[in-house]
Design a protein around this motif. Structure first.
Motif, PDB file in Angstrom:
ATOM      1  N   ASP A 200      24.526  18.207  -4.363  1.00 30.02           N
ATOM      2  CA  ASP A 200      24.290  19.535  -3.788  1.00 30.02           C
ATOM      3  C   ASP A 200      24.651  20.644  -4.774  1.00 30.02           C
ATOM      4  OD1 ASP A 200      23.688  17.997  -1.685  1.00 30.02           O
ATOM      5  OD2 ASP A 200      25.222  18.759  -0.325  1.00 30.02           O
ATOM      6  N   ALA A 201      25.699  20.413  -5.557  1.00 26.97           N
ATOM      7  CA  ALA A 201      26.104  21.422  -6.540  1.00 26.97           C
ATOM      8  C   ALA A 201      25.062  21.540  -7.646  1.00 26.97           C
ATOM      9  CB  ALA A 201      27.462  21.064  -7.133  1.00 26.97           C
ATOM     10  N   VAL A 202      24.495  20.403  -8.048  1.00 25.33           N
ATOM     11  CA  VAL A 202      23.448  20.430  -9.084  1.00 25.33           C
ATOM     12  C   VAL A 202      22.244  21.207  -8.557  1.00 25.33           C
ATOM     13  CG1 VAL A 202      21.945  19.040 -10.548  1.00 25.33           C
ATOM     14  CG2 VAL A 202      24.236  18.220  -9.980  1.00 25.33           C
ATOM     15  N   ASP A 203      21.872  20.944  -7.317  1.00 25.76           N
ATOM     16  CA  ASP A 203      20.732  21.658  -6.741  1.00 25.76           C
ATOM     17  C   ASP A 203      21.028  23.149  -6.627  1.00 25.76           C
ATOM     18  OD1 ASP A 203      19.237  19.394  -6.584  1.00 25.76           O
ATOM     19  OD2 ASP A 203      19.794  18.932  -4.521  1.00 25.76           O
ATOM     20  N   GLY A 204      22.291  23.484  -6.298  1.00 26.76           N
ATOM     21  CA  GLY A 204      22.673  24.900  -6.214  1.00 26.76           C
ATOM     22  C   GLY A 204      22.577  25.583  -7.555  1.00 26.76           C
ATOM     23  N   LEU A 205      22.990  24.867  -8.590  1.00 25.07           N
ATOM     24  CA  LEU A 205      22.910  25.416  -9.945  1.00 25.07           C
ATOM     25  C   LEU A 205      21.455  25.650 -10.329  1.00 25.07           C
ATOM     26  CD1 LEU A 205      24.683  25.959 -12.466  1.00 25.07           C
ATOM     27  CD2 LEU A 205      24.229  23.604 -13.146  1.00 25.07           C
ATOM     28  N   ARG A 206      20.620  24.709  -9.972  1.00 24.78           N
ATOM     29  CA  ARG A 206      19.204  24.819 -10.280  1.00 24.78           C
ATOM     30  C   ARG A 206      18.594  26.034  -9.575  1.00 24.78           C
ATOM     31  NH1 ARG A 206      17.071  20.177 -11.205  1.00 24.78           N
ATOM     32  NH2 ARG A 206      18.299  19.140  -9.612  1.00 24.78           N
ATOM     33  N   SER A 207      18.948  26.242  -8.328  1.00 25.15           N
ATOM     34  CA  SER A 207      18.400  27.365  -7.573  1.00 25.15           C
ATOM     35  C   SER A 207      18.879  28.692  -8.140  1.00 25.15           C
ATOM     36  CB  SER A 207      18.834  27.286  -6.110  1.00 25.15           C
ATOM     37  OG  SER A 207      18.567  26.032  -5.597  1.00 25.15           O
ATOM     38  N   ARG A 208      20.186  28.716  -8.474  1.00 23.70           N
ATOM     39  CA  ARG A 208      20.765  29.971  -8.931  1.00 23.70           C
ATOM     40  C   ARG A 208      20.151  30.393 -10.257  1.00 23.70           C
ATOM     41  NH1 ARG A 208      25.067  31.827 -11.664  1.00 23.70           N
ATOM     42  NH2 ARG A 208      25.787  29.796 -12.325  1.00 23.70           N
ATOM     43  N   LEU A 209      19.870  29.378 -11.107  1.00 23.77           N
ATOM     44  CA  LEU A 209      19.354  29.695 -12.435  1.00 23.77           C
ATOM     45  C   LEU A 209      17.844  29.807 -12.461  1.00 23.77           C
ATOM     46  CD1 LEU A 209      21.647  27.403 -14.584  1.00 23.77           C
ATOM     47  CD2 LEU A 209      21.731  29.869 -14.392  1.00 23.77           C
ATOM     48  N   ARG A 210      17.177  29.405 -11.400  1.00 20.47           N
ATOM     49  CA  ARG A 210      15.715  29.397 -11.408  1.00 20.47           C
ATOM     50  C   ARG A 210      15.192  30.793 -11.726  1.00 20.47           C
ATOM     51  NH1 ARG A 210      12.280  25.748  -9.826  1.00 20.47           N
ATOM     52  NH2 ARG A 210      13.864  24.555  -8.752  1.00 20.47           N
ATOM     53  N   GLY A 211      14.314  30.847 -12.665  1.00 19.80           N
ATOM     54  CA  GLY A 211      13.729  32.131 -13.021  1.00 19.80           C
ATOM     55  C   GLY A 211      14.479  32.837 -14.137  1.00 19.80           C
ATOM     56  N   ALA A 212      15.691  32.343 -14.463  1.00 22.40           N
ATOM     57  CA  ALA A 212      16.440  33.001 -15.533  1.00 22.40           C
ATOM     58  C   ALA A 212      15.748  32.803 -16.873  1.00 22.40           C
ATOM     59  CB  ALA A 212      17.857  32.456 -15.600  1.00 22.40           C
ATOM     60  N   ASP A 213      15.157  31.635 -17.062  1.00 22.63           N
ATOM     61  CA  ASP A 213      14.381  31.401 -18.274  1.00 22.63           C
ATOM     62  C   ASP A 213      13.409  30.283 -17.986  1.00 22.63           C
ATOM     63  OD1 ASP A 213      14.221  30.041 -21.271  1.00 22.63           O
ATOM     64  OD2 ASP A 213      14.203  32.221 -21.202  1.00 22.63           O
ATOM     65  N   PHE A 214      13.684  29.094 -18.499  1.00 23.20           N
ATOM     66  CA  PHE A 214      12.771  27.986 -18.226  1.00 23.20           C
ATOM     67  C   PHE A 214      13.453  27.008 -17.305  1.00 23.20           C
ATOM     68  CE2 PHE A 214      10.861  23.908 -18.709  1.00 23.20           C
ATOM     69  CZ  PHE A 214       9.510  24.193 -18.749  1.00 23.20           C
ATOM     70  N   THR A 215      12.999  26.848 -16.101  1.00 24.15           N
ATOM     71  CA  THR A 215      13.600  25.927 -15.158  1.00 24.15           C
ATOM     72  C   THR A 215      12.499  25.100 -14.520  1.00 24.15           C
ATOM     73  OG1 THR A 215      13.521  27.666 -13.517  1.00 24.15           O
ATOM     74  CG2 THR A 215      15.610  27.329 -14.602  1.00 24.15           C
ATOM     75  N   PRO A 216      12.102  23.998 -15.176  1.00 28.86           N
ATOM     76  CA  PRO A 216      11.014  23.184 -14.646  1.00 28.86           C
ATOM     77  C   PRO A 216      11.433  22.484 -13.363  1.00 28.86           C
ATOM     78  CG  PRO A 216      12.103  22.043 -16.423  1.00 28.86           C
ATOM     79  CD  PRO A 216      12.721  23.407 -16.363  1.00 28.86           C
ATOM     80  N   GLU A 217      10.447  21.921 -12.696  1.00 29.77           N
ATOM     81  CA  GLU A 217      10.743  21.160 -11.486  1.00 29.77           C
ATOM     82  C   GLU A 217      11.625  19.975 -11.837  1.00 29.77           C
ATOM     83  OE1 GLU A 217       9.895  22.072  -8.410  1.00 29.77           O
ATOM     84  OE2 GLU A 217       9.271  23.858  -9.474  1.00 29.77           O
ATOM     85  N   ALA A 218      12.415  19.530 -10.861  1.00 32.18           N
ATOM     86  CA  ALA A 218      13.320  18.409 -11.097  1.00 32.18           C
ATOM     87  C   ALA A 218      12.525  17.149 -11.397  1.00 32.18           C
ATOM     88  CB  ALA A 218      14.178  18.181  -9.872  1.00 32.18           C
ATOM     89  N   GLY A 219      13.033  16.351 -12.322  1.00 26.65           N
ATOM     90  CA  GLY A 219      12.433  15.057 -12.593  1.00 26.65           C
ATOM     91  C   GLY A 219      12.972  14.030 -11.629  1.00 26.65           C
ATOM     92  N   THR A 220      12.753  12.777 -11.957  1.00 22.99           N
ATOM     93  CA  THR A 220      13.159  11.723 -11.040  1.00 22.99           C
ATOM     94  C   THR A 220      14.292  10.878 -11.570  1.00 22.99           C
ATOM     95  OG1 THR A 220      11.462  10.321 -11.981  1.00 22.99           O
ATOM     96  CG2 THR A 220      10.868  11.519 -10.002  1.00 22.99           C
TER      97      THR A 220
END
Ligand code: FES
Length: 221
Positions: A200-220
């Motif tokens: 959940d923390a990783v997903d939160g980090l991803r959301s918070r940083l999304r749009g800051a620069d390059f934040t591609p969709e999560a891989g598998t």
């Protein structure tokens, strides 16, 4: 159906990993994380592997039989179960973790734009091909006089998955060719730290940083 309560991996994912070639619970853990934390789901993973192979008319490989015979992970082994493990596995945040690696690259200011471009256009697509979960890539918010710092954040199901990527991709001629010698030469300092974080923390980090620069969709991976 959830197979691994620690990582939240379901049976469909395990089946896909087996179809892609995993033949032991260790290989499944390396590929998708199931069984990489407390290990209690390993016997279930092995049953899925055996069932999938049987359905395909394949015999269980010796390595899988050996794993089952050894009862890996051995419940009586020292340090098993890990300290603090719940008596019954539950899908609780502390047990659903990812290994989060943070890399920083200090780049000469004159080379910063080209370095950024090579990573975005060549490096990140290669990571995407490998199914790597790139959480974030972009310049640091902290200015420096003699360099521009870039930050790359990736998450992995296990340390072994990270180490495998380092050997199989980042040590390859293909990787070096994609990034180009000039991008590698532009880096004057590289640092790496890694920590275990709840999913959940990783997903939160991803959301918070999304749009800051390059934040591609999560891989598998
Ligand atoms: S339940 Fe799968 S590693 Fe813990």
């Amino acid at each position: 159906m959830y197979v691994c309560l620690c990582t939240g991996v379901n049976s469909e994912t395990v089946t896909q990993v087996v179809a892609a070639g995993a033949r032991t619970s260790q290989e499944v853990a390396d590929a998708c994380g199931a069984g990489s934390v407390c290990g209690r789901c390993r016997s279930t993973v092995r049953r899925i592997i055996a069932a999938e192979l049987a359905a395909a008319g394949e015999a269980a490989p010796a390595a899988l039989v050996a794993e089952e015979a050894a009862g890996w992970p051995p419940e009586e082994a020292a340090g098993w179960p890990p300290e603090g493990a719940p008596s019954r596995p539950r899908r609780s945040v502390p047990w659903r973790t990812r290994l989060v690696e943070v890399r920083t690259y200090a780049v000469r200011p004159a080379d910063a734009e080209r370095f950024h471009e090579r990573v975005v256009l060549a490096g990140l697509p290669l990571l995407g091909e490998q199914g790597v979960d790139v959480v974030h890539f972009g310049p640091s918010e902290t200015p420096r006089d003699q360099a521009v710092d870039f930050v790359l954040i990736r998450s992995f199901p296990s340390r072994r998955a990270l180490e495998r990527l380092e050997v199989e991709l980042e040590g390859s001629a293909r990787w070096r060719a994609a990034l180009g010698a000039d991008a590698a030469d532009a880096v004057v300092e590289e640092r790496q730290v890694a920590l275990l974080l709840p999913v959940d923390a990783v997903d939160g980090l991803r959301s918070r940083l999304r749009g800051a620069d390059f934040t591609p969709e999560a891989g598998t991976v």
